[in-house]
Design a protein around this motif. Structure first.
Motif, PDB file in Angstrom:
ATOM      1  N   ARG A 263      43.168  41.209  41.017  1.00  0.00           N
ATOM      2  CA  ARG A 263      44.256  41.984  40.402  1.00  0.00           C
ATOM      3  C   ARG A 263      45.247  41.066  39.682  1.00  0.00           C
ATOM      4  N   THR A 264      45.509  39.914  40.318  1.00  0.00           N
ATOM      5  CA  THR A 264      46.423  38.947  39.694  1.00  0.00           C
ATOM      6  C   THR A 264      45.852  38.470  38.355  1.00  0.00           C
ATOM      7  N   ILE A 265      44.552  38.221  38.332  1.00  0.00           N
ATOM      8  CA  ILE A 265      43.917  37.787  37.076  1.00  0.00           C
ATOM      9  C   ILE A 265      44.107  38.870  36.019  1.00  0.00           C
ATOM     10  N   LYS A 266      43.894  40.125  36.424  1.00  0.00           N
ATOM     11  CA  LYS A 266      44.001  41.236  35.483  1.00  0.00           C
ATOM     12  C   LYS A 266      45.444  41.370  34.973  1.00  0.00           C
ATOM     13  N   VAL A 267      46.391  41.344  35.902  1.00  0.00           N
ATOM     14  CA  VAL A 267      47.794  41.545  35.512  1.00  0.00           C
ATOM     15  C   VAL A 267      48.258  40.396  34.612  1.00  0.00           C
ATOM     16  N   ALA A 268      47.881  39.161  34.974  1.00  0.00           N
ATOM     17  CA  ALA A 268      48.287  38.006  34.158  1.00  0.00           C
ATOM     18  C   ALA A 268      47.641  38.096  32.778  1.00  0.00           C
ATOM     19  N   GLY A 269      46.372  38.511  32.739  1.00  0.00           N
ATOM     20  CA  GLY A 269      45.668  38.663  31.458  1.00  0.00           C
ATOM     21  C   GLY A 269      46.342  39.708  30.597  1.00  0.00           C
TER      22      GLY A 269
END
Ligand code: ADP
Length: 455
Positions: free
Chosen positions: A82-88
Motif C-alpha cells: 500500500r505504501t508503494i501504491k500511495v507513494a507512487g
C-alpha cells in the motif's frame, strides 16, 4: 586632424544612421523573440518526453503494486504494498502538477465546457476528504447555499482540482479545529453566474508579508516548513492560472496561529440537466469498473516495455480475456492479419514502427480487419495528442498509468459491451492470484534483463 574629423563624423547621428540603428534593434528584438519561442518549444518538448519517460516506469510501479495488493498477503506486506501504491500516486500527482503548469505556460491547456452538477462536486469533496479529516480529528463541513444553480456549464475536473488543492492545503497546515468549505453564487450585472467558493481553516496561518507572493510558482510561505510539510509550491500557482482562465479571481486572508481563508470566484453559465453526463467513476477512485465483462475478448496488445506488457497482461487475463502481446507496430500489423481479434490496445511510442503508423497501416488493409477497434495507450499528456491519435484512425485513448476503470470504459465503448460499475472489493476478500506460465516466464525474462543491466 583628419582622423579626429573622421571620428567626429562617425559619432554624428544622422537620420539614416538613426534609421539603421532602429532597424538593428528591431532585428535583435525579433531574433530574441524567435530564440525565446524556440526555447519555450524546446521546454514543452522536453516536458513531453520527460512525462513519457517518468510515466512509463510509474505505470509499472502502480500496476504491479495493485496486482500485488490483489494477492494473498500478510498484514505487514499489505501495508508495504500500500505504501508503494500511495507513494507512487503522490509522485504521479507531482508529475501532473509540473505538466499542468508547463501546459498553462505554453498556452496549451484547454478547458472543457460541459454541463455538470454542483451537488455532485459537493458529494465528491465530502467523500474524498471526510475520512482524512476525521482521521486527524478535524471537523469538516461543506455547505452549499440553497440558491446555487444546481447545474452549470464549465470544466468539472479543473474546478474539482482547484477545490481539492485548497482543501488539501487546509488539511496539510491544520493540526486541530475545523475546515469549512462554503459555496455560494452571485448573478453579475452582465447576466453571468459567479460561483463563489471559500475554504476556511483554523491552521497555522500565513505571515502577512508572504501573502502577496503566495500565488507565484514554487513559492512556499516558509522555506523551513517545506521540510515539515513537503509540496512543490505549484498548487496555488496552478489554481490561480486555472481560475483566471475561468474568468475569476483568487484571494487569501490569514492570521498566523489562527487560520486562513482562501476564496475564489469563477464565471459560468447555467447548465442543462438533460446534458449532464453520468460519471462512470468518482474522483476518489473509490469505485472502479471491473475489467470482467459479459463477453470474453481476444485482445492484441502492442507494447514494447516488458514490465508494462506484464501489467496489462495480468490485468486483462485476471478478468478472463485472451491476450496476445507483440512488441512493436510492425508486428501488430502482421498479427491482426494472421488471427482475428476483438480489440487492439496500441502503445504509441514503440521501436521499429510506432503505434500511429501501425494504425494507419491497419486502416488501409483490405476487408473487415481494417475496422478493428484500436485503443491507444499513451503516456503523453499534452493537449493535441488525443486529436493526433484520433486523426491517425485510433478509435479511443487511455492514458498511462492505466486506470482499470478507464480501460474498461474504453473497452466497453469500443466493443459495445455493458460495463458494470462496482465498488472496489475489499482486497482481503480476493483469493490468491495464481500466475500463469506466460506471466512467470515474463517475470524471468525481466529479471534476466535487469541482471544484465546491473552487471
Ligand atoms: P505546496 O505544494 O507547497 O503546498 P501551494 O502552492 O499549494 O504549494 O502552497 C504554497 C504555500 O502556501 C505552502 O507551502 C504554504 O506555505 C502556504 N499555504 C497554502 N495554503 C495554506 C494554508 N491553508 N495554511 C497555511 N499555509 C498555506
Amino acid at each position: 586632424m583628419g582622423r579626429v574629423l573622421e571620428r567626429q563624423k562617425a559619432n554624428e547621428v544622422t537620420p539614416s544612421r538613426q534609421h539603421a540603428e532602429a532597424e538593428t534593434a528591431a532585428l535583435h528584438a525579433e531574433a530574441a523573440s524567435i530564440k525565446a519561442e524556440e526555447a519555450s518549444a524546446a521546454k514543452s518538448e522536453f516536458l513531453a518526453t520527460m512525462s513519457h519517460e517518468i510515466r512509463t516506469p510509474l505505470n509499472a510501479v502502480l500496476g504491479m503494486a495493485g496486482i500485488l495488493m490483489d494477492s494473498e498477503l500478510a498484514d505487514e506486506q499489505r501495508m508495504q504494498a500500500r505504501t508503494i501504491k500511495v507513494a507512487g500516486e503522490s509522485l504521479l500527482d507531482i508529475l501532473n502538477d509540473v505538466l499542468d503548469y508547463s501546459k498553462i505556460e505554453a498556452g496549451r491547456l484547454e478547458l472543457e465546457v460541459v454541463d455538470f452538477e454542483i451537488p455532485g462536486l459537493v458529494d465528491t469533496v465530502k467523500t474524498v476528504w471526510d475520512s482524512q479529516m476525521s482521521g486527524k480529528g478535524i471537523d469538516f463541513s461543506v455547505n452549499l447555499a440553497p440558491d446555487v444553480c444546481p447545474v452549470i456549464k464549465g470544466d468539472p475536473t479543473r474546478l474539482r482540482q482547484i477545490v481539492f488543492n485548497l482543501v488539501g492545503n487546509a488539511l496539510k497546515f491544520t493540526e486541530a479545529g475545523s475546515i469549512t468549505v462554503n459555496i455560494a453564487q452571485n448573478i453579475l450585472p452582465d447576466g453571468w453566474l459567479e460561483l463563489q467558493v471559500e475554504i476556511l481553516d483554523t491552521g497555522i496561518g500565513i505571515p502577512s508579508d508572504k501573502l502577496d507572493s503566495l500565488f507565484e510558482k514554487f513559492t512556499q510561505a516558509d522555506g523551513s516548513t517545506t521540510r515539515k510539510y513537503g509540496g512543490t509550491g505549484l498548487g496555488l500557482a496552478i489554481s490561480q492560472q486555472l481560475i483566471s482562465l475561468m474568468g475569476g479571481e483568487i484571494g487569501v486572508e490569514s492570521t498566523v496561529g489562527a487560520g486562513s481563508r482562501f476564496y475564489f470566484t469563477v464565471k459560468c453559465e447555467e447548465g442543462d440537466r438533460s446534458n449532464v453526463a453520468s460519471m462512470d467513476e468518482d474522483a476518489s477512485g473509490n469505485s472502479a469498473s471491473n475489467l470482467e465483462m459479459d463477453q470474453k475478448l481476444k485482445i492484441l496488445v502492442a507494447e514494447d516495455n516488458a514490465v508494462n506488457q506484464l501489467v496489462i497482461r495480468t490485468m486483462l487475463e485476471k478478468a478472463g480475456h485472451e491476450i496476445e502481446v507483440v512488441e512493436n507496430g510492425a508486428l501488430a500489423v502482421e498479427a491482426v492479419q494472421a488471427a482475428s481479434y476483438d480489440l487492439v490496445l496500441m502503445d504509441v511510442n514503440m521501436p521499429e514502427m510506432d503505434g500511429i503508423t501501425a494504425t494507419k497501416h491497419i486502416r488501409e488493409l483490405d476487408g473487415p480487419v481494417s475496422e478493428i477497434p484500436i485503443v491507444a495507450l499513451t503516456a503523453n499528456a499534452l493537449t493535441g495528442d488525443r486529436e493526433r491519435m484520433l486523426a491517425a484512425g485510433m478509435s479511443d485513448y487511455v492514458s498511462k498509468p492505466i486506470e482499470p476503470a478507464h480501460l474498461a470504459a474504453a473497452m466497453g465503448r469500443q466493443c459495445d459491451l455493458d460495463v458494470e460499475l462496482e465498488s472496489v472489493v475489499d482486497t482481503n476478500d480476493t483469493g490468491p492470484q495464481e500466475l500463469t506460465e506466460d506471466q512467470l516466464k515474463a517475470f524471468d525474462d525481466l529479471s534476466d534483463s535487469l541482471d544484465e543491466l546491473l552487471n
